[in-house]
Design an enzyme around this catalytic site. Sequence first.
Site, mmCIF file in Angstrom:
data_model
loop_
_atom_site.group_PDB
_atom_site.id
_atom_site.type_symbol
_atom_site.label_atom_id
_atom_site.label_comp_id
_atom_site.label_asym_id
_atom_site.label_seq_id
_atom_site.Cartn_x
_atom_site.Cartn_y
_atom_site.Cartn_z
ATOM 1 N N CYS A 2 36.111 -23.811 5.165
ATOM 2 C CA CYS A 2 36.642 -22.498 4.261
ATOM 3 C C CYS A 2 36.586 -23.004 2.894
ATOM 4 O O CYS A 2 36.225 -24.075 2.416
ATOM 5 C CB CYS A 2 38.140 -22.401 4.627
ATOM 6 S SG CYS A 2 38.659 -22.206 6.327
ATOM 7 N N ARG A 27 30.793 -20.752 2.647
ATOM 8 C CA ARG A 27 31.536 -21.893 3.204
ATOM 9 C C ARG A 27 32.423 -21.304 4.654
ATOM 10 O O ARG A 27 32.716 -21.987 5.326
ATOM 11 C CB ARG A 27 32.874 -22.436 2.269
ATOM 12 C CG ARG A 27 32.285 -23.087 1.273
ATOM 13 C CD ARG A 27 33.112 -23.648 0.415
ATOM 14 N NE ARG A 27 33.839 -24.945 1.026
ATOM 15 C CZ ARG A 27 33.573 -26.248 0.739
ATOM 16 N NH1 ARG A 27 32.358 -26.486 -0.322
ATOM 17 N NH2 ARG A 27 33.833 -27.075 1.496
ATOM 18 N N TRP A 76 36.408 -20.055 7.724
ATOM 19 C CA TRP A 76 35.617 -20.218 8.891
ATOM 20 C C TRP A 76 36.779 -20.675 9.780
ATOM 21 O O TRP A 76 37.254 -21.575 9.696
ATOM 22 C CB TRP A 76 34.620 -21.308 8.683
ATOM 23 C CG TRP A 76 33.639 -21.580 9.682
ATOM 24 C CD1 TRP A 76 32.312 -21.043 9.675
ATOM 25 C CD2 TRP A 76 33.870 -22.364 10.687
ATOM 26 N NE1 TRP A 76 31.805 -21.290 10.949
ATOM 27 C CE2 TRP A 76 32.740 -22.253 11.430
ATOM 28 C CE3 TRP A 76 34.981 -23.378 11.143
ATOM 29 C CZ2 TRP A 76 32.443 -23.167 12.516
ATOM 30 C CZ3 TRP A 76 34.686 -24.340 12.054
ATOM 31 C CH2 TRP A 76 33.856 -24.075 12.965
ATOM 32 N N ASN A 102 41.763 -25.691 3.412
ATOM 33 C CA ASN A 102 40.519 -26.074 4.137
ATOM 34 C C ASN A 102 40.890 -27.438 4.891
ATOM 35 O O ASN A 102 41.341 -28.231 4.278
ATOM 36 C CB ASN A 102 39.634 -26.094 3.096
ATOM 37 C CG ASN A 102 38.126 -26.618 3.680
ATOM 38 O OD1 ASN A 102 37.955 -26.360 4.771
ATOM 39 N ND2 ASN A 102 37.288 -27.140 3.028
ATOM 40 N N GLY A 103 40.404 -27.553 6.152
ATOM 41 C CA GLY A 103 40.809 -28.738 6.932
ATOM 42 C C GLY A 103 41.460 -28.232 8.111
ATOM 43 O O GLY A 103 41.540 -27.098 8.495
ATOM 44 N N GLU A 482 13.174 -29.957 12.522
ATOM 45 C CA GLU A 482 13.671 -29.103 11.624
ATOM 46 C C GLU A 482 13.176 -27.620 11.644
ATOM 47 O O GLU A 482 13.982 -26.584 11.508
ATOM 48 C CB GLU A 482 12.994 -29.641 10.069
ATOM 49 C CG GLU A 482 13.606 -28.889 8.982
ATOM 50 C CD GLU A 482 15.395 -28.706 8.831
ATOM 51 O OE1 GLU A 482 16.046 -29.505 9.539
ATOM 52 O OE2 GLU A 482 15.629 -28.047 8.037
ATOM 53 N N LYS A 486 15.830 -24.563 12.111
ATOM 54 C CA LYS A 486 15.983 -23.366 11.186
ATOM 55 C C LYS A 486 15.658 -22.133 11.913
ATOM 56 O O LYS A 486 16.442 -21.174 11.772
ATOM 57 C CB LYS A 486 14.611 -23.281 10.071
ATOM 58 C CG LYS A 486 14.644 -24.276 8.936
ATOM 59 C CD LYS A 486 15.473 -24.052 7.769
ATOM 60 C CE LYS A 486 16.950 -24.540 8.070
ATOM 61 N NZ LYS A 486 17.245 -25.939 7.627
ATOM 62 N N GLU A 489 19.106 -21.517 13.640
ATOM 63 C CA GLU A 489 20.244 -21.103 12.706
ATOM 64 C C GLU A 489 20.096 -19.496 12.446
ATOM 65 O O GLU A 489 21.057 -18.822 12.262
ATOM 66 C CB GLU A 489 19.985 -21.988 11.604
ATOM 67 C CG GLU A 489 20.727 -23.307 11.746
ATOM 68 C CD GLU A 489 20.563 -24.058 10.334
ATOM 69 O OE1 GLU A 489 19.108 -24.053 9.873
ATOM 70 O OE2 GLU A 489 21.534 -24.222 9.599
ATOM 71 N N HIS A 505 7.421 -34.480 30.827
ATOM 72 C CA HIS A 505 8.347 -35.217 31.571
ATOM 73 C C HIS A 505 9.376 -34.387 31.988
ATOM 74 O O HIS A 505 10.699 -34.819 32.407
ATOM 75 C CB HIS A 505 8.762 -36.472 30.954
ATOM 76 C CG HIS A 505 7.523 -37.503 30.855
ATOM 77 N ND1 HIS A 505 7.031 -38.081 31.650
ATOM 78 C CD2 HIS A 505 6.949 -37.514 29.727
ATOM 79 C CE1 HIS A 505 6.234 -38.804 31.297
ATOM 80 N NE2 HIS A 505 6.025 -38.627 29.999
ATOM 81 N N LYS A 605 28.224 -23.471 5.475
ATOM 82 C CA LYS A 605 27.558 -24.423 4.776
ATOM 83 C C LYS A 605 28.026 -25.737 4.752
ATOM 84 O O LYS A 605 27.305 -26.873 5.114
ATOM 85 C CB LYS A 605 27.529 -23.985 3.521
ATOM 86 C CG LYS A 605 26.404 -24.816 2.466
ATOM 87 C CD LYS A 605 25.144 -24.414 2.355
ATOM 88 C CE LYS A 605 23.972 -25.186 1.871
ATOM 89 N NZ LYS A 605 22.890 -25.637 2.602
HETATM 90 C C1 F6R Z 1 20.962 -26.778 8.445
HETATM 91 C C2 F6R Z 1 21.802 -27.414 7.769
HETATM 92 C C3 F6R Z 1 23.032 -28.339 8.365
HETATM 93 C C4 F6R Z 1 23.222 -29.632 7.496
HETATM 94 C C5 F6R Z 1 24.262 -30.476 7.995
HETATM 95 C C6 F6R Z 1 24.669 -31.635 7.184
HETATM 96 O O1 F6R Z 1 20.155 -26.102 7.881
HETATM 97 O O2 F6R Z 1 22.117 -27.176 6.413
HETATM 98 O O3 F6R Z 1 22.425 -28.809 9.580
HETATM 99 O O4 F6R Z 1 22.155 -30.134 7.113
HETATM 100 O O5 F6R Z 1 25.655 -29.521 8.378
HETATM 101 O O6 F6R Z 1 25.045 -31.078 6.047
HETATM 102 P P1 F6R Z 1 24.895 -32.076 4.688
HETATM 103 O O7 F6R Z 1 23.749 -32.393 4.321
HETATM 104 O O8 F6R Z 1 25.798 -31.196 3.555
HETATM 105 O O9 F6R Z 1 25.912 -33.409 4.946
#
Ligand code: F6R
Length: 610
Positions: A2, A27, A76, A102-103, A482, A486, A489, A505, A605
């Site tokens: 959050c 967030r 969130w 937040n938490g 990756e 992407k 997501e 396999h 994020k």
């Molecule tokens: C994917 C993404 C997440 C972050 C992950 C770690 O696009 O952004 O998978 O990579 O939550 O976040 P950080 O790097 O902030 O520890």
Amino acid sequence: MCGIVGYVGREEAAPILLDGLSRLEYRGYDSAGVAVYGKEAGMQVAKAKGRLQVLCDQIQGGNILHGAIGVGHTRWATHGAPSDVNSHPQVSENGRFAVVHNGIIENYAELREFLQSEGVQFVSDTDTEVAAQLLEYYYQGNLLEAVERTLHTIRGAYALGILCADCPDRLIAARKDSPLILGFGAGAHYLASDVTALIKYTREVCWLDDGEIAELTADHLWVYDAYLRPVEKEHRHVDWEISAAEKGGYEHFMIKEIMEQPEAIRKTVSPRIRDGRVVLDDWQLTVRELEEMDRLYIIACGSSYHVGVAAKYILEKLLRKPVEVTLASEFRYCDPIVSERTLALVISQSGETIDTLAAMREARRLGAKVVSIVNVVGSTIARESDSVLYTWAGPEIAVATTKAYSTQLAVIYLIGLYCADLLGTLDRTEYDAILSELQRVPDKLEEILKDREDIQYFASLYFNRPSMFFIGRNLDYAVGLEGSLKLKEISYIHSEAYAAGELKHGTISLIEPGTLVVALAGCGPLFEKTVSNAVEVKSRGADVLGLTTRDRAADLSRTADDVISIPETHPMLLPSLAVVPMQLFAYYTALQRGCDIDKPRNLAKSVTVE
Ligand code: F6R
């Protein structure tokens, strides 16, 4: 997860709170709320399920709330579904306390039961309401004392902003395991979970540490430890530009940040190259410590973990030392083999991811030295590491990371070259070849980005496939991980990444006519092997979108239906180039599907809950 903000000063608080929340919406964005206290109007609370805009409309951009002090929140959901009543601020039964959080308060159930047995009525399903009610329960006319007792009673992670109707000139902030930043303005003070909410108002900040409590008025700011003993804090100057946290004419933050990658890599790499050598001033490990290192653990989550997967290939090759890449959430609980000769390399954009932070603390407790790669200056992981190497990517706002990934990878090359130089594990010609190609990455990315319409075209061909696979070997496999993440997501298409040789396999049973397989065949010597795997899936009806270097594009097009070609480079540097078409492919696919690209469903994020 959050976002929280707080303001105390001389201006109307509500518009400032809403503006701060608009910069924190990444967030969490399932609901939002503000509480403002005004002399005449008293405590005013407005909350709404949905995007921040719903709240903004409801309170006319903040114009109907009056008062120069307040707190705000963008949520969130953890405890309780998104709804008006579960939105923050949570308010104590008699309305004296308004709390944003937040938490997660882990013992909230037992505290709630206790308070209910004392006659307290709860209205929401949130853990946060427990904090608000507990403050009221302990309050006997002294705000700080009530805060201290409350914090000693709750367990878990929190960043809290507290407004009390009895003390309408001051805000309280408190933190444990969730980020909280205080800002110093002219005749005003601020609190926020992230610096991006503050930079429009002030660049002078300080970070609260775990267990600390702050008391903010318009003119003063005091910080205390958990027992209310005064603590001196250092001010830091933040030099991020406000424009970096705005879209600047792009439709989405994600495409803006994709386009910023060449510059972000230049800023990260150039200052660390002097006289044809990598120089890492921030690296604290001696040659002896490196020589004696028994293993290197790379610890991270999500995309940062994917950088770690590439890093394992790169660093093992360059340093000839065992490298293990581990998910932070697993590392914590797997009884890892760590000694004083172990190095933990922690990768995190935000520097606040709770799993990564906890794993890092565990590695340190067991004796490891910690080097971190972090984007957010002053974040908790940065502050708690023995050495920190910053990625100079600027603020990353889109939930799906792009420029943070690219700059983290660039730092991996720098570390690899620097340590290989110290250890003498790389001959000079190879060192020079890798370093000069690293410096050319930004220009080559500019070429790829210039042709982004080609990728948009491929996305228009394949955007409606129900399932996609990404295959590749070695570093291509790391890029596939990756690319697949992407896509998942932001476009919500089911997707998996597989080491190309592993597909047969088991997973090859999922390949059927219409499945799209993205075959990454960049990696020099393994090109033919991956092409053979592409042929295998093609024979089972899949369509293949290949990716390789320009010199091999014609070769690959004999197998693949379509080919993305990227400039040639040193094979070790290929991930830096190959990942960008993957980001663009996910972006344009999501665009075709009408998805909410910067705020994908269920995601936030900064993941600050376990
Ligand atoms: C994917 C993404 C997440 C972050 C992950 C770690 O696009 O952004 O998978 O990579 O939550 O976040 P950080 O790097 O902030 O520890």
